[in-house]
Design an enzyme around this catalytic site. Structure first.
Site, PDB file in Angstrom:
ATOM      1  N   ARG A   1       0.857  -1.180   0.000  1.00 42.48           N
ATOM      2  CA  ARG A   1       0.000   0.000   0.000  1.00 42.48           C
ATOM      3  C   ARG A   1       0.894   1.230   0.000  1.00 42.48           C
ATOM      4  NH1 ARG A   1      -3.526  -2.705  -1.557  1.00 42.48           N
ATOM      5  NH2 ARG A   1      -5.630  -3.032  -0.687  1.00 42.48           N
TER       6      ARG A   1
ATOM      7  N   GLU B   1      -2.822   7.976  -3.735  1.00 42.57           N
ATOM      8  CA  GLU B   1      -3.341   7.381  -4.960  1.00 42.57           C
ATOM      9  C   GLU B   1      -4.727   7.928  -5.312  1.00 42.57           C
ATOM     10  OE1 GLU B   1      -4.042   2.725  -5.909  1.00 42.57           O
ATOM     11  OE2 GLU B   1      -2.101   3.245  -5.031  1.00 42.57           O
TER      12      GLU B   1
ATOM     13  N   HIS C   1      -1.077   0.536 -10.018  1.00 44.17           N
ATOM     14  CA  HIS C   1      -1.755  -0.400  -9.111  1.00 44.17           C
ATOM     15  C   HIS C   1      -2.311  -1.597  -9.885  1.00 44.17           C
ATOM     16  CE1 HIS C   1      -3.859  -0.524  -4.951  1.00 44.17           C
ATOM     17  NE2 HIS C   1      -3.648  -1.747  -5.401  1.00 44.17           N
TER      18      HIS C   1
END
Length: 322
Positions: free
Chosen positions: A236, A265, A283
């Site tokens: 993450r 993000e 991602h």
């Protein structure tokens, strides 16, 4: 008949599976669902198939006390207030196992691409700037025989480490507990994080995001790494202090970074996009046809079980039914 809402347009196999049991409504618009749209669309449903970009919190649950389950289309669940759900007897689920290898493969794709400067070289070729082979052009880092450090040796971290066998690497790992599989099969060594950072040529992050792992890698940790080392993140984004990383990369404090996730993000800290010693992807750790289909089936199956009164296979809070 019970009804469910799907917050993102997941693969059709998952939608079809749910449609065999419930009335299904799907958000078919691309992009992240707005908070307001999420609030409006969950008012009259029994279950929600959410994505990792949806904030599942007490406000959402209290808006519709009839919701029995939030099934997350992701293995990570830092977007879900599981404690609040448990208090309200709402089940939460995720999609472990099915994306382990695809995410581990992505970590290796980033590792190899940044070490061997693949993206830089590709860009020069595509813009027709290459004038021919040069002995000192695009020199990168070796992989075979080097030391791989894995921070977080759960399912994905274990898979990343196991894939190092073909490169005859020494493996170090750190985490909450020993991993007998890595020690037996790879002769991996369990070390504290500082030792791992100081000793590794490649550092790969596979920890879940929590209050304890937020900014796990910051200026202090980056300063411990070798100047020839590379940092890989498929976990993450907020696990890394991105501003500190930009400074470390600009000053060549470390050799490079391969990132598939970002602290803010879908945005990233200013300056990161200008650095040549990075590989930056969007991602896509689980982005294979088979994996995303399997995630859809797993998320749908969890929701079906919950709404039928059964314990979902991947329940995060079974105590909600106590």
């Amino acid at each position: 008949m019970k009804s469910v809402y799907i917050t993102r347009c997941i693969p059709q196999v998952g939608i079809d599976l749910l449609a065999q049991h419930f009335n299904v409504r799907v958000n078919e618009r691309p992009g992240k669902l707005t908070r307001q749209a999420l609030l409006e669309n969950i008012k009259d449903v029994d279950g929600v198939l959410s994505s990792g970009t949806d904030k599942i919190d007490a406000e959402l649950m209290d808006l519709n006390p009839g919701i029995r389950c939030f099934s997350n289309y992701a293995v990570g669940f830092d977007n879900m207030d599981v404690a609040a759900a448990t208090h309200r007897r709402v089940l939460c689920t995720n999609t472990p196992d099915v994306l382990t290898d695809s995410t581990a493969e992505m970590a290796w794709a980033l590792l190899m691409a940044v070490a061997r400067r693949v993206v830089e070289s590709d860009r020069i070729m595509r813009t027709r700037q290459w004038v021919g082979w040069e002995p000192q052009e695009f020199l990168g880092g070796d992989i075979t025989g080097k030391t791989l450090g894995v921070i977080g040796a759960g399912r994905i971290g274990t898979s990343i480490a196991m894939k190092s066998r073909g490169f005859d690497m020494e493996v170090l790992y750190s985490g909450r507990r020993h991993n007998p599989e890595l020690e037996a099969k790879l002769n991996a060594r369990f070390v504290d994080m500082d030792t791992l950072l100081q000793s590794s040529d490649f550092v790969s992050l596979s920890v879940a995001l929590s209050a304890q792992t937020h900014h796990l890698i910051g200026a202090r940790e980056l300063a411990l790494m070798k100047s020839t080392a590379y940092l890989i993140n498929t976990a993450r984004g907020p696990v890394i202090d991105e501003a500190a990383l930009v400074e470390a990369l600009k000053s060549k404090q470390i050799a490079g970074a391969g990132l598939d996730v970002y602290e803010f993000e879908p945005d990233m800290v200013e300056g990161l996009e200008l650095l040549e010693n990075t590989v930056l992807t969007t991602h896509i750790g689980s982005a294979t046809h088979a994996t995303r289909n399997a995630m859809a089936v797993k998320a749908a199956s969890n929701l079906i079980a919950a709404l039928n009164g059964d314990m979902p296979p991947d329940c995060l809070n079974p105590q909600a039914l106590d």
